[in-house]
Design a protein around this motif. Structure first.
Motif, PDB file in Angstrom:
ATOM      1  N   UNK A  22      16.300  -0.748  18.842  1.00  0.00           N
ATOM      2  CA  UNK A  22      16.662  -1.279  20.324  1.00  0.00           C
ATOM      3  C   UNK A  22      17.772  -2.367  19.941  1.00  0.00           C
ATOM      4  N   UNK A  23      17.200  -3.405  19.231  1.00  0.00           N
ATOM      5  CA  UNK A  23      18.044  -4.437  18.793  1.00  0.00           C
ATOM      6  C   UNK A  23      19.198  -4.034  18.045  1.00  0.00           C
ATOM      7  N   UNK A  24      19.118  -3.099  17.183  1.00  0.00           N
ATOM      8  CA  UNK A  24      20.168  -2.685  16.558  1.00  0.00           C
ATOM      9  C   UNK A  24      21.397  -1.991  17.468  1.00  0.00           C
ATOM     10  N   UNK A  25      21.034  -1.126  18.289  1.00  0.00           N
ATOM     11  CA  UNK A  25      21.753  -0.531  19.552  1.00  0.00           C
ATOM     12  C   UNK A  25      22.523  -1.643  20.463  1.00  0.00           C
ATOM     13  N   UNK A  26      21.527  -2.671  20.850  1.00  0.00           N
ATOM     14  CA  UNK A  26      22.280  -3.693  21.390  1.00  0.00           C
ATOM     15  C   UNK A  26      23.390  -4.579  20.722  1.00  0.00           C
ATOM     16  N   UNK A  63      23.611 -12.396  13.122  1.00  0.00           N
ATOM     17  CA  UNK A  63      22.660 -13.045  12.282  1.00  0.00           C
ATOM     18  C   UNK A  63      21.348 -12.961  13.411  1.00  0.00           C
ATOM     19  N   UNK A  64      21.624 -13.013  14.740  1.00  0.00           N
ATOM     20  CA  UNK A  64      20.485 -12.912  15.608  1.00  0.00           C
ATOM     21  C   UNK A  64      19.760 -11.757  15.808  1.00  0.00           C
ATOM     22  N   UNK A  65      20.477 -10.561  15.822  1.00  0.00           N
ATOM     23  CA  UNK A  65      20.177  -9.337  16.375  1.00  0.00           C
ATOM     24  C   UNK A  65      19.553  -8.470  14.885  1.00  0.00           C
ATOM     25  N   UNK A  66      20.292  -8.686  13.784  1.00  0.00           N
ATOM     26  CA  UNK A  66      19.992  -7.843  12.674  1.00  0.00           C
ATOM     27  C   UNK A  66      19.659  -8.791  11.723  1.00  0.00           C
ATOM     28  N   UNK A  67      19.754  -9.946  11.783  1.00  0.00           N
ATOM     29  CA  UNK A  67      19.178 -11.010  10.483  1.00  0.00           C
ATOM     30  C   UNK A  67      20.129 -10.699   9.307  1.00  0.00           C
ATOM     31  N   UNK A  68      21.404 -10.412   9.708  1.00  0.00           N
ATOM     32  CA  UNK A  68      22.167 -10.325   8.555  1.00  0.00           C
ATOM     33  C   UNK A  68      23.172 -11.344   8.270  1.00  0.00           C
ATOM     34  N   UNK A  69      23.152 -12.017   7.078  1.00  0.00           N
ATOM     35  CA  UNK A  69      23.923 -13.136   6.939  1.00  0.00           C
ATOM     36  C   UNK A  69      24.971 -12.977   5.833  1.00  0.00           C
ATOM     37  N   UNK A  70      26.018 -13.335   5.886  1.00  0.00           N
ATOM     38  CA  UNK A  70      27.324 -12.962   5.083  1.00  0.00           C
ATOM     39  C   UNK A  70      28.022 -14.386   4.906  1.00  0.00           C
ATOM     40  N   UNK A 110      18.217 -24.756  24.342  1.00  0.00           N
ATOM     41  CA  UNK A 110      17.385 -25.891  24.096  1.00  0.00           C
ATOM     42  C   UNK A 110      15.894 -25.919  24.233  1.00  0.00           C
ATOM     43  N   UNK A 111      15.270 -25.209  25.090  1.00  0.00           N
ATOM     44  CA  UNK A 111      13.914 -25.134  25.357  1.00  0.00           C
ATOM     45  C   UNK A 111      13.276 -24.357  24.172  1.00  0.00           C
ATOM     46  N   UNK A 112      13.901 -23.338  23.843  1.00  0.00           N
ATOM     47  CA  UNK A 112      13.372 -22.474  22.642  1.00  0.00           C
ATOM     48  C   UNK A 112      13.449 -22.735  21.324  1.00  0.00           C
ATOM     49  N   UNK A 113      14.835 -23.193  21.234  1.00  0.00           N
ATOM     50  CA  UNK A 113      15.308 -23.624  19.685  1.00  0.00           C
ATOM     51  C   UNK A 113      15.856 -22.397  19.174  1.00  0.00           C
ATOM     52  N   UNK A 114      16.178 -21.341  20.152  1.00  0.00           N
ATOM     53  CA  UNK A 114      16.891 -20.006  19.671  1.00  0.00           C
ATOM     54  C   UNK A 114      17.923 -19.731  20.332  1.00  0.00           C
ATOM     55  N   UNK A 115      18.812 -18.730  19.903  1.00  0.00           N
ATOM     56  CA  UNK A 115      19.776 -18.366  20.639  1.00  0.00           C
ATOM     57  C   UNK A 115      19.330 -16.758  21.570  1.00  0.00           C
ATOM     58  N   UNK A 116      20.284 -16.636  22.263  1.00  0.00           N
ATOM     59  CA  UNK A 116      19.898 -15.277  23.130  1.00  0.00           C
ATOM     60  C   UNK A 116      19.746 -14.133  22.297  1.00  0.00           C
ATOM     61  N   UNK A 117      20.351 -13.959  21.205  1.00  0.00           N
ATOM     62  CA  UNK A 117      20.500 -12.895  20.475  1.00  0.00           C
ATOM     63  C   UNK A 117      19.041 -12.839  19.494  1.00  0.00           C
ATOM     64  N   UNK A 118      18.732 -13.983  19.028  1.00  0.00           N
ATOM     65  CA  UNK A 118      17.184 -14.117  18.515  1.00  0.00           C
ATOM     66  C   UNK A 118      16.239 -13.910  19.426  1.00  0.00           C
TER      67      UNK A 118
END
Length: 440
Positions: free
Chosen positions: A99-103, A333-340, A81-89
């Motif tokens: 590192x984001x890809x490994x995570x 979507x959050x870690x690798x910005x891949x949308x399908x 709510x505070x950031x407007x983003x989820x934890x992955x983003x």
């Protein structure tokens, strides 16, 4: 940046001028989906087996685990709510692309590991209720992701309502069974008092670690930080955000309290019926058979008790399917910005999850006990992924650049959460060691 779960983001109405309880009802829902992860089939085996082996002693562990979960989930809701983003983003922003890809890979494995438990639970429930072969039951679970897509067309509130009905079904089934088991109330109360045997007895400690490891699910932190943004609060107003955080926290705590009671009921049922009987209840089939032949089975009807258990197991599996597929979309979507397309994402995820189950079915020729052994390995993956999810959450919610001065963690929350993280990491490393050691 793309909104988290854009198809549901800012779609559920929320009237900031409404009375308190009406606003609370409007915010009820995200906590239901989060609570599902705290009462999934993996918890069932651990809680009932713990009760059958050690009586009511481990109720204290369930209490501590539930309070820890409430703290972590409230932080997750605050972040979204505070950031407007989820934890992955947020994690993607805090780290490098590599590192984001490994995570992402590790979190995906954790989600798939959770999915495997739900697939096994659903397939076994279908086998118990309708006599369907396990192979066919697993195949059917591949198709239920399309049911989720169909429901999504009618709005996110419909999903929340269905999940609420399924949770209520699970709760009342086990409440009915516990009441008929007539447990000793004073023994139950004593179980919430810490016992030194939890630390000094290796068997009790191992079971306690299993309860903790099965309770706090890493994918729930990503899920919660996203779905709380489904409400239409004012994204530009600090007061509106503060109010949204307040109601999201109340919602989460209420639903996790229900999950706490469900897990307590599971342990109490195991203790009331099987403590001291030396029955091995480490598998769903063993639980089903034990309920059928238990003392209350002769009073209420063994078929009734065992059938209700199977119905609750099926409800739990379907509930977790919904949250698992949503979590998978969030982290991709959050870690690798891949949308399908959502149906492709959910179908592929479920297909990957059922593959090891199909392989196990083929190797062991549908041996129920061997299939359920996969649950042990799913807990290992969850244990590995847990610190990789909690630590970024703590770093983010203590970061003024992300949260703003008004929404960073209070000092007591920060200190408590870091201590909890250290303890959980140590316990999970020990759980992994113990689990591996049992196979060698």
């Amino acid at each position: 940046m793309q909104k988290s779960l854009s198809e549901i983001n800012n779609t559920v109405s929320f009237d900031s001028e409404a009375p308190f309880f009406k606003k609370l009802i409007m915010f009820f829902g995200p906590g239901l989906l989060v609570a599902v992860g705290y009462m999934d089939p993996g918890n069932w085996i651990t809680s009932m087996s713990g009760g059958s082996k050690y009586g009511y002693m481990l109720l204290f562990v369930i209490l501590i685990s539930s309070l820890s979960a409430m703290l972590l989930q409230s932080m997750s809701a605050r972040l979204g709510i505070a950031s407007g983003k989820d934890l992955a983003q947020i994690t993607r922003e805090l780290t490098s692309r590599r590192k984001a890809f490994i995570a992402w890979i590790i979190v995906e494995l954790a989600i798939m590991a959770t999915d495997i438990a739900e697939v096994i639970g659903s397939a076994i429930a279908l086998n118990l209720l309708f006599g369907l072969p396990l192979f066919l039951g697993v195949a059917i679970t591949v198709l239920d992701v399309f049911l989720l897509l169909l429901i999504m067309k009618y709005g996110f509130r419909k999903i929340e309502a269905i999940v609420g009905v399924l949770i209520s079904t699970i709760f009342f089934i086990f409440l009915f069974e516990v009441l008929n088991a007539s447990p000793n109330v004073s023994d139950i109360a004593h179980g919430f008092i810490p016992d030194q045997s939890i630390i000094t007895n290796g068997g009790v400690l191992y079971m306690a670690l299993g309860i903790i490891g099965a309770t706090i699910m890493p994918h729930n932190l990503y899920l919660h930080s996203s779905i709380v943004q489904s409400r239409q609060y004012d994204r530009t107003s600090e007061q509106s955000k503060r109010e949204a955080i307040r109601f999201a926290t109340i919602d989460s705590n209420i639903q996790l309290t229900i999950a706490f009671f469900v897990n307590c009921l599971l342990l109490i049922l195991g203790a009331a019926l099987f403590f001291g009987s030396n029955q091995e209840l480490g598998h769903f089939y063993a639980l089903y058979d034990a309920l059928k032949s238990s003392p209350i089975g002769h009073i209420v009807g063994g078929a009734v008790m065992s059938t209700l258990f199977a119905v609750a197991l099926l409800a739990s599996g379907q509930n977790s399917t919904i949250t698992g597929t949503l979590s998978g979309q969030i982290v991709m979507e959050g870690f690798i910005h891949l949308q399908v397309k959502p149906w492709i994402r959910r179908f592929v995820t479920r297909l990957i999850a059922v593959t090891p189950v199909f392989i196990c079915l083929w190797i062991y020729r549908s041996s129920p006990m061997q299939i359920e052994e996969l649950l042990i390995f799913t807990q290992v993956f969850l244990s590995i992924a847990l610190p990789l999810s909690i630590i970024p959450l703590l770093l983010a919610t203590n970061n003024k650049a992300i949260m703003g001065d008004a929404f960073i963690n209070p000092k007591w929350v920060s200190i408590t959460a870091w201590l909890l993280t250290i303890i959980l990491c140590v316990l999970n490393v020990f759980l992994i060691y113990q689990t591996i050691a049992t196979f060698y």
